[in-house]
Design a protein around this motif. Structure first.
Motif, PDB file in Angstrom:
ATOM      1  N   VAL A  81       0.826  -1.219   0.000  1.00  0.00           N
ATOM      2  CA  VAL A  81       0.000   0.000   0.000  1.00  0.00           C
ATOM      3  C   VAL A  81       0.859   1.268   0.000  1.00  0.00           C
ATOM      4  O   VAL A  81       0.569   2.225  -0.714  1.00  0.00           O
ATOM      5  N   GLY A  82       1.928   1.248   0.786  1.00  0.00           N
ATOM      6  CA  GLY A  82       2.755   2.442   0.920  1.00  0.00           C
ATOM      7  C   GLY A  82       3.556   2.762  -0.335  1.00  0.00           C
ATOM      8  O   GLY A  82       3.533   3.897  -0.826  1.00  0.00           O
ATOM      9  N   THR A  83       4.231   1.739  -0.865  1.00  0.00           N
ATOM     10  CA  THR A  83       5.124   2.036  -2.006  1.00  0.00           C
ATOM     11  C   THR A  83       4.373   2.426  -3.280  1.00  0.00           C
ATOM     12  O   THR A  83       4.870   3.256  -4.032  1.00  0.00           O
ATOM     13  N   PRO A  84       3.179   1.860  -3.553  1.00  0.00           N
ATOM     14  CA  PRO A  84       2.463   2.370  -4.739  1.00  0.00           C
ATOM     15  C   PRO A  84       2.079   3.841  -4.589  1.00  0.00           C
ATOM     16  O   PRO A  84       1.857   4.531  -5.586  1.00  0.00           O
ATOM     17  N   THR A  85       1.989   4.299  -3.357  1.00  0.00           N
ATOM     18  CA  THR A  85       1.700   5.719  -3.147  1.00  0.00           C
ATOM     19  C   THR A  85       2.965   6.547  -3.320  1.00  0.00           C
ATOM     20  O   THR A  85       2.940   7.647  -3.885  1.00  0.00           O
ATOM     21  N   LEU A  86       4.086   6.003  -2.825  1.00  0.00           N
ATOM     22  CA  LEU A  86       5.355   6.726  -2.956  1.00  0.00           C
ATOM     23  C   LEU A  86       5.865   6.748  -4.397  1.00  0.00           C
ATOM     24  O   LEU A  86       6.482   7.712  -4.841  1.00  0.00           O
ATOM     25  N   TYR A  87       5.652   5.634  -5.122  1.00  0.00           N
ATOM     26  CA  TYR A  87       6.081   5.533  -6.523  1.00  0.00           C
ATOM     27  C   TYR A  87       4.830   5.321  -7.371  1.00  0.00           C
ATOM     28  O   TYR A  87       4.591   4.233  -7.875  1.00  0.00           O
ATOM     29  N   PRO A  88       3.983   6.301  -7.515  1.00  0.00           N
ATOM     30  CA  PRO A  88       2.667   6.068  -8.133  1.00  0.00           C
ATOM     31  C   PRO A  88       2.746   5.781  -9.628  1.00  0.00           C
ATOM     32  O   PRO A  88       3.500   6.419 -10.354  1.00  0.00           O
ATOM     33  N   LEU A  89       2.010   4.752 -10.017  1.00  0.00           N
ATOM     34  CA  LEU A  89       1.774   4.492 -11.433  1.00  0.00           C
ATOM     35  C   LEU A  89       0.330   4.927 -11.636  1.00  0.00           C
ATOM     36  O   LEU A  89      -0.603   4.175 -11.373  1.00  0.00           O
ATOM     37  N   THR A  90       0.171   6.169 -12.048  1.00  0.00           N
ATOM     38  CA  THR A  90      -1.159   6.778 -12.011  1.00  0.00           C
ATOM     39  C   THR A  90      -2.076   6.172 -13.070  1.00  0.00           C
ATOM     40  O   THR A  90      -1.752   6.145 -14.250  1.00  0.00           O
ATOM     41  N   VAL A  91      -3.186   5.653 -12.625  1.00  0.00           N
ATOM     42  CA  VAL A  91      -4.207   5.111 -13.523  1.00  0.00           C
ATOM     43  C   VAL A  91      -5.537   5.702 -13.075  1.00  0.00           C
ATOM     44  O   VAL A  91      -5.926   5.537 -11.924  1.00  0.00           O
ATOM     45  N   GLY A  92      -6.211   6.405 -14.001  1.00  0.00           N
ATOM     46  CA  GLY A  92      -7.474   7.050 -13.635  1.00  0.00           C
ATOM     47  C   GLY A  92      -7.263   8.139 -12.612  1.00  0.00           C
ATOM     48  O   GLY A  92      -8.132   8.377 -11.767  1.00  0.00           O
ATOM     49  N   GLY A  93      -6.110   8.776 -12.652  1.00  0.00           N
ATOM     50  CA  GLY A  93      -5.845   9.896 -11.773  1.00  0.00           C
ATOM     51  C   GLY A  93      -5.362   9.536 -10.385  1.00  0.00           C
ATOM     52  O   GLY A  93      -5.191  10.400  -9.528  1.00  0.00           O
ATOM     53  N   ARG A  94      -5.118   8.255 -10.120  1.00  0.00           N
ATOM     54  CA  ARG A  94      -4.624   7.867  -8.787  1.00  0.00           C
ATOM     55  C   ARG A  94      -3.799   6.585  -8.880  1.00  0.00           C
ATOM     56  O   ARG A  94      -3.914   5.837  -9.860  1.00  0.00           O
ATOM     57  N   PRO A  95      -2.974   6.336  -7.873  1.00  0.00           N
ATOM     58  CA  PRO A  95      -2.160   5.110  -7.907  1.00  0.00           C
ATOM     59  C   PRO A  95      -3.020   3.856  -7.740  1.00  0.00           C
ATOM     60  O   PRO A  95      -4.101   3.920  -7.146  1.00  0.00           O
TER      61      PRO A  95
END
Lengths: 485, 174
Positions: B76-90
């Motif tokens: 949960v934490g790392t997708p927020t820190l390294y976001p691969l934005t899809v639909g405007g959010r990680p």
């Protein structure tokens, strides 16, 4: 273990719980069967340690042949790394070929070790005692072989570290939504757990070997015994830790093959996208793993002359478990098939057609023969307790399960929802060599392990001897276990 | 307080060993001055000894919690820190996160169990210690720390309960 021995005399006899007054011949028969014969503890030590140093010319011939196959496989892998993944037979649409089929096979083989050791330890099943270490070693080595395939299948193996999560200047991060990442983490966890479990249970036997050996063996065992003395506190803590391990490792072993199955099931590939895939994979893994263990035990018993420890009663019990696992596998296979068949989806029906009467039919019927026939034969005690027959059926099961993996991975990938994208696959010499390398590597590691470390868990056997007494009920002698674990 | 010595005796039978230990207690030898070494795990208290409290369950639980938090951080934490934005959010999804959290919890629990038991046992420990190599050959060793004046009495007790190899204990390389 619980079979009764009829007494020779007639008439009712009072219940007794001691063996002293029993006829010597009957007492001996009972003791012989339950490893309670007049072997002293030091004799058991010697009986386990002595075969470890017995290496005749055949041993070295086998080691040399296996090492040569491993060397050839490494050359093939190097060839693939140098020339690129094009030297393998995988293509569109069969992106996963022999490598992934063999990967699943090895993960499956690894399941029996935990099944035998952890599950039977929790249930305090006594026939596990002489075979736990062999099973745990099988798990560890099978996982090592399985762990090679994701690396081999990467192609550019030197990029492996990209899967390790750490802040980096590539601005890339592993995608934890990917089942392939789950795979890597789950297998790594299972390998760590199995290896530590194997080692932890081996510490008292390392001390035993330390006390009875010299030169390099003494140095090795001394290092691995970590200073074990067998104090009450040490035993108590070891028991507690092994019990905790046994409980923890069961969900791990169930999750590993479930995760491997989800590599397939979370795709929209026909015949893979199924909710039953995880339990089907798990039961298949247990079936093939237990059969592999039975085969290995027969071979080790013969090669190391461990007839005192690996007895017919153990093969009998193991054979029954293999048979039950086989029935479970058959049930899940049929449960999957009937739903697919009733679904009548064109591409699924095409795949079923290929299997039943098409180009895959020879493999399919060979697989079913190898997997189903042993179930019926293993119902007979004579088969379970005749090593050569048990070995034959155990090998048959593993041939069948390997083919099953090939059919799942390669067979099903040949057809998909886009008919213009159908294809076929043939493995190349590179793939065959690398797969052969893992079989030889597993065998080599196992053979060396059996000569370097005590193959039979001596302390567990001695603990088992403490448990049993002979109780006389009427005209029968009943083996009776004390609750000491 | 006089000079203390370490006395060791070996026994063949667990019953004899337990009886001898009972006699030693009657001599007011404290429990912590008696150490029993066996090649087989005897049930707790079979040799007349107390059960030892352990920190293992606590260590295991702490390990499991650490693994759980690590799993949450990675899933949960790392997708927020390294976001691969899809639909405007990680992308942060429940079921894959559950798998990752479960596996990391299990991994940390396993490792903490292993390290915990080694720590509890004080392993690895290769310094010279009181020991007898016959322990792994089926003998039960009783090691007693006692005053010099008690040696003869302890010797007599051990002998009376079929003890053998009764002598001053030697430290040996383990």
């Amino acid at each position: 273990m619980s079979e009764a021995i009829p007494l020779a005399g007639k008439g009712p006899a009072p219940e007794k719980s001691r063996t002293d007054s029993l006829p010597a011949s009957l007492s001996n028969e009972y003791q012989d069967r339950l490893l309670l014969e007049a072997m002293k503890d030091w004799e058991i030590n010697q009986a386990v340690l002595e075969p470890m140093s017995r290496t005749g010319p055949w041993f070295w011939v086998i080691v040399a042949v296996l090492a040569a196959i491993v060397a050839w496989g490494l050359y093939a892998w190097g060839y693939q790394i140098y020339w690129g993944f094009g030297v393998a037979g995988i293509n569109r649409p069969v992106y996963w070929g022999f490598y992934i089929a063999t990967f699943i096979f090895w993960v499956g083989i690894s399941h029996a070790g935990t099944m035998i050791s952890a599950v039977l330890r929790i249930f305090k099943v006594d026939w596990r005692r002489p075979i736990t270490r062999g099973a745990e070693a099988m798990t560890a080595f099978a996982l090592m072989m399985a762990g090679l395939f994701p690396l081999i299948h990467l192609g550019r193996v030197w990029k492996f570290y990209w899967m390790i999560p750490y802040p980096n200047n590539r601005f890339m991060w592993p995608n934890f939504q990917s089942p392939l990442m789950w795979d890597m983490i789950a297998i790594f966890t299972y390998l760590i757990g199995s290896s530590l479990y194997l080692y932890l249970a081996m510490i008292p036997d390392m001390a035993m070997a330390r006390d009875n050996t010299v030169r390099w063996r003494y140095k090795l065992y001394r290092l691995m015994a970590l200073g074990w003395r067998g104090t009450e506190a040490e035993w108590h803590k070891l028991h507690r830790a092994l019990n905790i391990f046994s409980i923890i490792i069961i969900p791990v072993f169930l999750s590993v093959h479930s995760i491997v199955s989800w590599d397939f099931a979370v795709t929209l590939q026909p015949r893979w996208h199924s909710t039953i895939f995880a339990p089907y994979f798990v039961i298949g893994a247990i079936y093939s793993g237990l059969a592999a263990l039975a085969a290995i035990l027969v071979l080790v018993r013969w090669g190391m002359k461990l007839q005192n420890f690996l007895r017919m009663e153990h093969f009998n019990a193991l054979g029954k478990v293999v048979m039950v696992a086989g029935l479970g596998w058959l049930y899940f296979w049929f449960a999957g098939l009937i739903v697919e068949w009733y679904g009548n989806e064109p591409v699924v029906m095409e795949l079923l057609h290929e299997e039943f009467i098409g180009s895959l039919a020879p493999l399919f019927y060979l697989q079913m023969t190898c997997n189903v026939l042993p179930i019926f034969f293993l119902m007979f005690k004579k088969v379970r307790t005749t090593p050569v027959l048990l070995l034959t059926f155990a090998i048959m099961i593993n041939i069948g399960m390997f083919i099953e993996r090939v059919l799942i991975v390669i067979g099903d990938l040949q057809r998909n929802y886009l008919p213009f994208n159908w294809g076929t696959y043939r493995p190349t010499w590179v793939e065959i060599s690398i797969v052969a390398m893992t079989f030889a590597g597993f065998s080599l590691l196992y053979i060396l392990f059996s000569r370097i470390f005590p193959y039979v868990p001596v302390w567990e056997i001695k603990e088992g001897r403490l448990r049993y007494t002979l109780r006389r009920i009427g005209r029968l002698l009943i083996p009776t276990a004390a609750e000491i674990e | 307080m006089g000079k203390t010595v370490m006395l060791m005796g070996l026994f063949h039978e667990s019953t004899d060993t337990a009886d001898a230990i009972d006699r030693l207690y009657e001599m007011k030898i404290p429990e912590e001055d008696i150490l029993v070494m066996t090649g087989v795990p005897y049930p707790e208290q079979a040799l007349g000894r107390h059960s030892e409290w352990q920190r293992m369950p606590v260590i295991v639980l702490v390990g499991a919690l650490t693994g759980f938090l690590l799993g949450v951080f990675l899933a949960v934490g790392t997708p927020t820190l390294y976001p691969l934005t899809v639909g405007g959010r990680p992308i942060i999804t429940g079921p894959p996160a559950a798998v990752i959290i479960f596996v990391f919890t299990m991994m940390a629990t396993i490792v903490s169990t292993f390290l915990g038991v080694l720590w509890e046992m004080g392993f690895p420990s290769f310094e010279n210690k009181y020991y007898h190599r016959l322990v792994t050959s089926g003998h039960l060793a009783v090691l007693v720390e006692c005053l010099e004046s008690q040696v003869d009495d302890i010797h007599t007790i051990m002998e009376a309960h079929n003890g053998h190899h009764i002598q001053s204990a030697e430290r040996m390389a383990l």
